[in-house]
Design a protein around this motif. Structure first.
Motif, PDB file in Angstrom:
ATOM      1  N   ASP A  31      -9.670  -7.173  -8.656  1.00 57.40           N
ATOM      2  CA  ASP A  31      -8.669  -7.114  -7.851  1.00 57.40           C
ATOM      3  C   ASP A  31      -7.113  -6.862  -8.695  1.00 57.40           C
ATOM      4  OD1 ASP A  31     -10.160  -8.633  -5.998  1.00 57.40           O
ATOM      5  OD2 ASP A  31     -10.165 -10.667  -7.704  1.00 57.40           O
ATOM      6  N   SER A  32      -7.603  -7.218  -9.765  1.00 55.24           N
ATOM      7  CA  SER A  32      -5.925  -6.829  -9.810  1.00 55.24           C
ATOM      8  C   SER A  32      -5.700  -5.247 -10.689  1.00 55.24           C
ATOM      9  CB  SER A  32      -6.131  -7.111 -12.469  1.00 55.24           C
ATOM     10  OG  SER A  32      -7.223  -6.577 -12.988  1.00 55.24           O
ATOM     11  N   PHE A  36      -2.425  -3.388  -9.011  1.00 53.41           N
ATOM     12  CA  PHE A  36      -1.624  -1.637 -10.143  1.00 53.41           C
ATOM     13  C   PHE A  36      -2.117  -0.648  -9.131  1.00 53.41           C
ATOM     14  CE2 PHE A  36      -2.666  -4.478 -14.261  1.00 53.41           C
ATOM     15  CZ  PHE A  36      -1.846  -5.686 -13.974  1.00 53.41           C
ATOM     16  N   ALA A  37      -3.031  -0.377  -8.919  1.00 56.82           N
ATOM     17  CA  ALA A  37      -2.672   0.879  -8.348  1.00 56.82           C
ATOM     18  C   ALA A  37      -2.069   0.942  -6.889  1.00 56.82           C
ATOM     19  CB  ALA A  37      -4.407   1.328  -7.599  1.00 56.82           C
ATOM     20  N   ASN A  89     -16.908  -6.067 -14.030  1.00 57.33           N
ATOM     21  CA  ASN A  89     -18.318  -5.018 -13.288  1.00 57.33           C
ATOM     22  C   ASN A  89     -17.758  -3.905 -12.930  1.00 57.33           C
ATOM     23  OD1 ASN A  89     -19.344  -4.353 -11.098  1.00 57.33           O
ATOM     24  ND2 ASN A  89     -19.291  -7.330 -10.668  1.00 57.33           N
ATOM     25  N   LYS A  90     -18.328  -2.793 -13.868  1.00 56.48           N
ATOM     26  CA  LYS A  90     -17.710  -1.496 -12.997  1.00 56.48           C
ATOM     27  C   LYS A  90     -17.431  -1.097 -12.004  1.00 56.48           C
ATOM     28  CE  LYS A  90     -18.977   2.677 -15.055  1.00 56.48           C
ATOM     29  NZ  LYS A  90     -20.095   3.539 -16.301  1.00 56.48           N
ATOM     30  N   ASP A  95     -15.383   1.182  -7.173  1.00 59.19           N
ATOM     31  CA  ASP A  95     -14.858   0.807  -5.874  1.00 59.19           C
ATOM     32  C   ASP A  95     -13.494   1.239  -5.171  1.00 59.19           C
ATOM     33  OD1 ASP A  95     -17.921   1.490  -5.434  1.00 59.19           O
ATOM     34  OD2 ASP A  95     -18.616  -0.333  -4.913  1.00 59.19           O
ATOM     35  N   ALA A  96     -12.962  -0.328  -6.152  1.00 56.23           N
ATOM     36  CA  ALA A  96     -11.251  -0.868  -6.272  1.00 56.23           C
ATOM     37  C   ALA A  96     -10.116   1.015  -6.238  1.00 56.23           C
ATOM     38  CB  ALA A  96     -11.369  -1.001  -6.746  1.00 56.23           C
ATOM     39  N   MET A  97     -10.696   1.749  -7.250  1.00 57.27           N
ATOM     40  CA  MET A  97      -9.815   2.422  -7.834  1.00 57.27           C
ATOM     41  C   MET A  97     -10.123   3.989  -6.159  1.00 57.27           C
ATOM     42  SD  MET A  97      -8.308   2.454  -9.980  1.00 57.27           S
ATOM     43  CE  MET A  97      -8.039   0.703  -9.227  1.00 57.27           C
ATOM     44  N   LYS A  98     -11.390   4.246  -5.986  1.00 63.51           N
ATOM     45  CA  LYS A  98     -11.972   5.135  -5.570  1.00 63.51           C
ATOM     46  C   LYS A  98     -10.879   4.338  -3.653  1.00 63.51           C
ATOM     47  CE  LYS A  98     -16.128   6.687  -6.872  1.00 63.51           C
ATOM     48  NZ  LYS A  98     -17.400   6.762  -6.591  1.00 63.51           N
TER      49      LYS A  98
END
Length: 106
Positions: A31-32, A36-37, A89-90, A95-98
């Motif tokens: 979430d964070s 930030f992204a 939780n890598k 997945d959030a970054m992608k």
């Protein structure tokens, strides 16, 4: 991402150009990392900081992503990041970054 960091990212982008600035996050959860992204790509979603309404479109990665990990000497990575890699939780963070990077593609 506080206002001081937002201002520094904005200054670096103005000085070096968005094609020369990459953001690497160390956020502890998806979430964070996602917020930030969004801040460094589309602008501050809270409309409170220097990046409010400023879409920098910067490429953003997380320190846990393999393409970043490969750039860091193994002993340094393990000393500085190893425990975080085991406890966070890598997969969800990555997945959030992608997703954040995919939403930038026009």
């Amino acid at each position: 991402m506080d206002q001081v960091v937002q201002e520094e990212v904005k200054k670096a982008t103005e000085k070096y150009g968005s094609e020369n600035v990459y953001v690497i996050l160390g956020s502890p959860d998806e979430d964070s990392a996602e917020i930030f992204a969004e801040t460094v790509t589309a602008g501050d979603p809270t409309y409170a900081g220097p990046l409010a309404g400023v879409a920098l479109g910067l490429p953003v990665y997380h320190i846990l992503e393999d393409e970043i990990k490969e750039l860091i000497p193994e002993d340094v990575y393990q000393d500085q990041i190893g425990l975080m890699e085991l406890s966070l939780n890598k997969d969800e963070i990555i997945d959030a970054m992608k997703s954040a990077r995919a939403s930038q593609i026009v």
